[in-house]
Write a protein that holds these residues in place. Structure first.
Motif, short mmCIF file in Angstrom:
data_model
loop_
_atom_site.label_atom_id
_atom_site.label_comp_id
_atom_site.label_asym_id
_atom_site.label_seq_id
_atom_site.Cartn_x
_atom_site.Cartn_y
_atom_site.Cartn_z
N ASP A 95 24.17 14.45 -67.02
CA ASP A 95 24.75 15.13 -65.86
C ASP A 95 24.00 14.84 -64.58
O ASP A 95 24.59 14.79 -63.51
CB ASP A 95 24.78 16.64 -66.09
CG ASP A 95 25.83 17.04 -67.12
OD1 ASP A 95 26.71 16.22 -67.44
OD2 ASP A 95 25.75 18.18 -67.61
N LYS A 96 22.68 14.65 -64.65
CA LYS A 96 21.90 14.42 -63.43
C LYS A 96 22.05 12.98 -62.93
O LYS A 96 21.62 12.67 -61.83
CB LYS A 96 20.41 14.74 -63.67
CG LYS A 96 19.75 13.80 -64.66
CD LYS A 96 18.30 14.16 -64.88
CE LYS A 96 17.67 13.20 -65.88
NZ LYS A 96 16.30 13.48 -66.13
N ASN A 97 22.66 12.12 -63.70
CA ASN A 97 22.86 10.72 -63.32
C ASN A 97 24.30 10.47 -62.91
O ASN A 97 25.19 11.24 -63.23
CB ASN A 97 22.52 9.78 -64.48
CG ASN A 97 21.07 9.84 -64.87
OD1 ASN A 97 20.24 10.38 -64.16
ND2 ASN A 97 20.75 9.29 -66.01
N TYR A 98 24.50 9.41 -62.19
CA TYR A 98 25.83 8.97 -61.84
C TYR A 98 25.82 7.46 -61.79
O TYR A 98 24.77 6.83 -61.86
CB TYR A 98 26.28 9.56 -60.49
CG TYR A 98 25.50 9.01 -59.32
CD1 TYR A 98 25.97 7.89 -58.63
CD2 TYR A 98 24.31 9.58 -58.92
CE1 TYR A 98 25.25 7.37 -57.56
CE2 TYR A 98 23.59 9.06 -57.86
CZ TYR A 98 24.06 7.97 -57.18
OH TYR A 98 23.35 7.45 -56.14
#
Length: 74
Positions: free
Chosen positions: A10-13
């Motif tokens: 979730d903290k990555n994109y």
């Protein structure tokens, strides 16, 4: 296009780059929309809202479709 690189925390994109050839019949100064369906472990999100003709694109909608404005050839 589909992500195949394993789980994305979730903290990555990630950015997805698209390359295409468009027809000369498309009009300059219009927007071409790309409705997207995002599927993940927690569900599905449909980014498919395209503004009606004559109205402007708004990020205030629940699920606005991404779009690109077509510019005249230089």
């Amino acid at each position: 296009m589909a992500w195949s690189g394993g789980k994305l925390a979730d903290k990555n994109y990630d950015e997805f780059i698209m390359q295409t050839v468009l027809t000369d019949k498309l009009k300059a100064n219009t927007t071409l929309y790309f409705p997207v369906v995002q599927e993940c472990e927690t569900g599905v999100r449909r980014w498919i809202e395209i503004p009606t003709e004559g109205s402007s694109h708004s990020h205030e909608g629940k699920s606005p479709a991404p779009g690109v404005k077509l510019l005249p050839k230089p």
